[in-house]
Design a protein around this motif. Structure first.
Motif, PDB file in Angstrom:
ATOM      1  N   GLU A 285      49.448 -12.868 -10.941  1.00 27.03           N
ATOM      2  CA  GLU A 285      49.901 -13.944 -11.823  1.00 27.03           C
ATOM      3  C   GLU A 285      49.935 -15.259 -11.038  1.00 27.03           C
ATOM      4  OE1 GLU A 285      53.253 -14.707 -15.331  1.00 27.03           O
ATOM      5  OE2 GLU A 285      53.396 -12.932 -14.056  1.00 27.03           O
ATOM      6  N   PRO A 286      48.763 -15.700 -10.552  1.00 25.02           N
ATOM      7  CA  PRO A 286      48.724 -16.873  -9.667  1.00 25.02           C
ATOM      8  C   PRO A 286      49.048 -18.174 -10.373  1.00 25.02           C
ATOM      9  CG  PRO A 286      46.497 -16.230 -10.256  1.00 25.02           C
ATOM     10  CD  PRO A 286      47.412 -15.166 -10.804  1.00 25.02           C
ATOM     11  N   THR A 287      49.006 -18.177 -11.688  1.00 21.91           N
ATOM     12  CA  THR A 287      49.386 -19.365 -12.446  1.00 21.91           C
ATOM     13  C   THR A 287      50.842 -19.731 -12.226  1.00 21.91           C
ATOM     14  OG1 THR A 287      49.811 -17.874 -14.289  1.00 21.91           O
ATOM     15  CG2 THR A 287      47.698 -19.026 -14.286  1.00 21.91           C
ATOM     16  N   MET A 288      51.683 -18.730 -11.995  1.00 19.24           N
ATOM     17  CA  MET A 288      53.128 -18.905 -12.027  1.00 19.24           C
ATOM     18  C   MET A 288      53.810 -18.819 -10.668  1.00 19.24           C
ATOM     19  SD  MET A 288      54.219 -19.179 -15.253  1.00 19.24           S
ATOM     20  CE  MET A 288      53.038 -19.589 -16.530  1.00 19.24           C
ATOM     21  N   ASN A 289      53.194 -18.154  -9.703  1.00 16.46           N
ATOM     22  CA  ASN A 289      53.906 -17.906  -8.450  1.00 16.46           C
ATOM     23  C   ASN A 289      52.925 -17.561  -7.348  1.00 16.46           C
ATOM     24  OD1 ASN A 289      54.689 -14.574  -7.737  1.00 16.46           O
ATOM     25  ND2 ASN A 289      53.365 -15.088  -9.461  1.00 16.46           N
ATOM     26  N   GLY A 290      53.443 -17.481  -6.130  1.00 16.80           N
ATOM     27  CA  GLY A 290      52.606 -17.120  -4.999  1.00 16.80           C
ATOM     28  C   GLY A 290      53.372 -17.247  -3.703  1.00 16.80           C
ATOM     29  N   VAL A 291      52.724 -16.900  -2.606  1.00 19.73           N
ATOM     30  CA  VAL A 291      53.392 -16.968  -1.307  1.00 19.73           C
ATOM     31  C   VAL A 291      53.647 -18.407  -0.881  1.00 19.73           C
ATOM     32  CG1 VAL A 291      52.476 -14.749  -0.553  1.00 19.73           C
ATOM     33  CG2 VAL A 291      51.224 -16.826  -0.020  1.00 19.73           C
ATOM     34  N   GLY A 292      53.070 -19.363  -1.580  1.00 19.79           N
ATOM     35  CA  GLY A 292      53.318 -20.769  -1.291  1.00 19.79           C
ATOM     36  C   GLY A 292      54.452 -21.362  -2.093  1.00 19.79           C
ATOM     37  N   GLY A 293      55.343 -20.512  -2.644  1.00 23.30           N
ATOM     38  CA  GLY A 293      56.440 -20.992  -3.474  1.00 23.30           C
ATOM     39  C   GLY A 293      57.808 -20.655  -2.914  1.00 23.30           C
ATOM     40  N   ASP A 294      58.817 -20.665  -3.792  1.00 17.88           N
ATOM     41  CA  ASP A 294      60.212 -20.406  -3.422  1.00 17.88           C
ATOM     42  C   ASP A 294      60.748 -19.186  -4.157  1.00 17.88           C
ATOM     43  OD1 ASP A 294      60.537 -22.453  -1.606  1.00 17.88           O
ATOM     44  OD2 ASP A 294      61.456 -23.844  -3.019  1.00 17.88           O
ATOM     45  N   LEU A 295      61.903 -18.690  -3.697  1.00 17.91           N
ATOM     46  CA  LEU A 295      62.487 -17.458  -4.231  1.00 17.91           C
ATOM     47  C   LEU A 295      64.009 -17.539  -4.187  1.00 17.91           C
ATOM     48  CD1 LEU A 295      61.448 -13.828  -3.295  1.00 17.91           C
ATOM     49  CD2 LEU A 295      63.812 -14.538  -2.978  1.00 17.91           C
ATOM     50  N   PHE A 296      64.645 -16.947  -5.206  1.00 15.31           N
ATOM     51  CA  PHE A 296      66.095 -16.741  -5.232  1.00 15.31           C
ATOM     52  C   PHE A 296      66.354 -15.322  -5.733  1.00 15.31           C
ATOM     53  CE2 PHE A 296      65.539 -21.270  -5.728  1.00 15.31           C
ATOM     54  CZ  PHE A 296      66.585 -21.853  -5.027  1.00 15.31           C
ATOM     55  N   ALA A 297      67.486 -14.743  -5.345  1.00 17.18           N
ATOM     56  CA  ALA A 297      67.802 -13.390  -5.801  1.00 17.18           C
ATOM     57  C   ALA A 297      69.307 -13.162  -5.811  1.00 17.18           C
ATOM     58  CB  ALA A 297      67.127 -12.351  -4.903  1.00 17.18           C
ATOM     59  N   ILE A 298      69.723 -12.245  -6.681  1.00 15.94           N
ATOM     60  CA  ILE A 298      71.083 -11.705  -6.681  1.00 15.94           C
ATOM     61  C   ILE A 298      70.961 -10.200  -6.488  1.00 15.94           C
ATOM     62  CG2 ILE A 298      73.224 -11.387  -7.977  1.00 15.94           C
ATOM     63  CD1 ILE A 298      72.554 -13.887  -9.570  1.00 15.94           C
ATOM     64  N   VAL A 299      71.728  -9.658  -5.560  1.00 17.28           N
ATOM     65  CA  VAL A 299      71.678  -8.229  -5.242  1.00 17.28           C
ATOM     66  C   VAL A 299      73.057  -7.615  -5.437  1.00 17.28           C
ATOM     67  CG1 VAL A 299      71.256  -6.506  -3.439  1.00 17.28           C
ATOM     68  CG2 VAL A 299      69.813  -8.558  -3.569  1.00 17.28           C
ATOM     69  N   TYR A 300      73.109  -6.503  -6.181  1.00 17.40           N
ATOM     70  CA  TYR A 300      74.322  -5.690  -6.222  1.00 17.40           C
ATOM     71  C   TYR A 300      74.095  -4.505  -5.300  1.00 17.40           C
ATOM     72  CZ  TYR A 300      78.142  -2.704  -7.725  1.00 17.40           C
ATOM     73  OH  TYR A 300      79.269  -1.904  -7.739  1.00 17.40           O
ATOM     74  N   ASP A 301      74.921  -4.416  -4.252  1.00 22.86           N
ATOM     75  CA  ASP A 301      74.820  -3.344  -3.270  1.00 22.86           C
ATOM     76  C   ASP A 301      75.781  -2.226  -3.661  1.00 22.86           C
ATOM     77  OD1 ASP A 301      74.249  -1.927  -0.898  1.00 22.86           O
ATOM     78  OD2 ASP A 301      75.970  -2.850   0.099  1.00 22.86           O
ATOM     79  N   ALA A 302      75.223  -1.088  -4.085  1.00 24.43           N
ATOM     80  CA  ALA A 302      76.057   0.005  -4.586  1.00 24.43           C
ATOM     81  C   ALA A 302      76.946   0.597  -3.496  1.00 24.43           C
ATOM     82  CB  ALA A 302      75.162   1.092  -5.184  1.00 24.43           C
TER      83      ALA A 302
END
Length: 563
Positions: A78-95
């Motif tokens: 899906e190169p139109t929307m994202n790639g390794v040249g972009g940014d990232l955020f995440a939320i993780v629930y650690d069980a």
């Protein structure tokens, strides 16, 4: 894949308003059933990515392993929307620790990026595309940081499926092909972008097999050398060399200095549910402020997507966006009092009183503190982002979003790397005194917001709605569909949506003529648009049985799948 003439003739005979067949279920409105699973589940915007993540879960990997693997595949398919040249955020629930953690893997402005430098170049605003719109990419470090803390697989293992699709090719899916074609003019302006993404001079059609061998080689370098290959190795050198050639600003030192940050999410409660979003530099607080405003109204007594209901949501959005434009920026530049007020229930109640249920306000003033804000309109982001979520049998959950901002980002590819560089730096302000004023090493205002909802301190929902400024608007609409109107996770994500912007109020076609008429009477300017209502992926959890329920938006090519 080109259609034969007979197929074209047959398509011409199909009625334009063809509806899907009758669905033998209690709710015939839904396009598909909720995906139910007990051992693991993943929802992404492209089936190949969902399949790659599911394979990881079935092989014993956890939710974080599956999410990063799927995210890497999405960077290829899906190169139109994202790639390794972009940014990232995440939320993780650690069980294991029953705790929630948030990751800010967005990049920063290069050391040479100052308002004075742009003035020296004769610019009074940051260009929306091109080399001057590029900030340091954070995706690769984000993948590595997630895996290092919560994963069971290495980065080298996680990127293998992506390498295969980049090297051997993949069949381009329908909606992605449409978005790709829409950007042919942008890609054609840059020789490297055209050589990479316009085979034969054109975007691939649905079903065409596309390969990106240069990106495959780049991903192979990351597999061999880890995140340092991107930020300190040959890839960093290639990106910096390309920036020098273009008279851009990013250097090897800027890339080497990058690091992601573990942060605390921000939250509010809505009718007993704890809604988690990310703090600045994202605009997660916008969704929370909207919820605090809307909690003061009897939403359940209204008809979903009626004029009365939509008017309230639009006005709440306008209030929250006025505050956003005045105050949101790099967290070090946002006054703590501003964020605290925007999250306050009392502030939400006070702003709710300013909404006239029968008339749209001409404008809403932003939050005022001792320092006078200087509101400004951020560029309208149409929604060129991917969102995914995954959960495993042990109870780990991840909500992840990554993006190159606009379609194909800055519109440039860095040399022979196959990497599209994002244009997130274009969201900085050159307005003196604004919190989002450009400065070296500063993070720009960001539209990316993954979300998670807890009930009794346990995950109840992990979800997101990609789409630039649509994201907080989409979050609120999905949540109200679930909490106030009792929809299931698939219905909640595919129900018709609105999107408000400076251009007007866009409504999807299934919203009734009565609602449109009522909104027009209240003073809203109704506009028509296609493809700007975001893309939902979500997992809802039955806390009694442990069953995971996945939904995926028909506005994307995506798939929720579990086992």
């Amino acid at each position: 894949m080109r259609l034969p003439a007979a197929a074209v003739i047959l398509m011409a005979l199909v009625p334009e308003q063809q509806s899907p067949g009758d669905r033998p279920a209690a709710n015939p409105r839904a396009t598909r059933s909720v995906v139910l699973a007990r051992n693991g589940i993943i929802a992404t915007s492209q089936p190949l990515a969902s399949a790659a993540g599911l394979k990881v879960l079935q092989a014993g990997g956890n939710a974080i392993d599956a999410a990063v693997t799927a995210a890497a595949v999405l960077s290829v398919v899906e190169p139109t929307m994202n790639g390794v040249g972009g940014d990232l955020f995440a939320i993780v629930y650690d069980a294991k620790t029953k705790s929630v953690h948030a990751l800010n893997a967005s990049g920063r402005a290069p050391a040479a990026a100052t308002p004075e430098e742009f003035r020296r170049r004769g610019l009074d605003a940051i260009p929306y595309r091109g080399e001057l719109s590029v900030s340091v990419p954070g995706v690769v470090d984000g993948w590595n940081t997630l895996l290092s803390r919560f994963g069971t697989r290495t980065l080298a293992q996680a990127v293998q499926p992506a390498i295969g699709y980049a090297r051997d090719g993949f069949a381009v899916s329908e909606i992605i092909a449409y978005q790709w074609r829409d950007q042919e003019t942008v890609l054609a302006r840059d020789a490297a972008a055209a050589a990479t993404f316009l085979p034969g001079g054109h975007a691939p059609a649905p079903g065409d097999v596309f390969r990106n061998p240069r990106l495959a080689a780049t991903l192979q370098e990351i597999a061999a050398g880890g995140r340092d290959a991107f930020y300190k190795g040959t890839i960093a050198k290639a990106i910096a060399a390309d920036m020098r050639r273009r008279n851009g600003l990013i250097t090897e030192a800027d890339l080497a200095a990058h690091a992601s940050d573990w942060i605390d999410p921000i939250s509010t409660t809505y009718r007993g549910y704890e809604v988690l979003e990310l703090p600045p530099n994202t605009h997660g607080v916008v969704a929370l402020e909207m919820l605090n405003i809307l909690e003061n109204f009897d939403i359940r007594s209204m008809r979903q997507n009626s004029a009365e209901y939509l008017h309230l949501l639009v006005e709440a959005k306008r209030i929250a966006f006025a505050d956003r434009d005045a105050w949101l920026a790099d967290p070090r530049s946002v006054p703590p009092d501003a964020l605290a007020r925007m999250l306050s229930k009392a502030y939400g109640a006070a702003r709710a009183k300013s909404i006239d249920p029968q008339h749209a306000a001409r404008a809403y003033e932003p939050l005022r503190l001792d320092a006078r804000p200087r509101p400004e309109d951020h560029p309208e982001a149409h929604g060129d982002t991917i969102y995914l979520t995954a959960a495993d049998r042990d109870g780990n959950v991840v909500s992840l979003i990554q993006s190159i901002y606009e379609a194909f980002g800055s519109g440039i590819v860095a040399g022979d790397t196959g990497i599209t560089l994002h244009n997130r730096g274009s969201l900085f302000s050159l307005n003196p005194g604004h919190p989002n004023l450009l400065a070296p090493g500063k993070r720009p205002f960001h539209t990316l917001v993954p979300a998670m909802v807890l009930k009794d301190k346990r995950p109840w929902l992990s979800f997101g709605v990609m789409g630039g400024d649509m994201q907080p608007q989409g979050h609120v609409q999905v949540l109200l569909n679930l909490i106030d109107f009792g929809m299931n996770v698939q219905e909640a994500g595919e129900a018709p949506r609105f999107r408000h912007s400076a251009a007007g109020l866009a409504l999807e076609s299934a919203i009734s003529p009565e609602a449109r008429f009522g909104l027009d009477l209240r003073g809203h300017r109704i506009i028509s648009t296609i493809g700007t209502f975001g893309g939902f992926q979500g997992i809802l959890f039955d806390q009694k049985t442990g069953v995971m329920m996945g939904g995926s938006d028909p506005r994307k090519d995506g798939l929720a799948i579990g086992y």
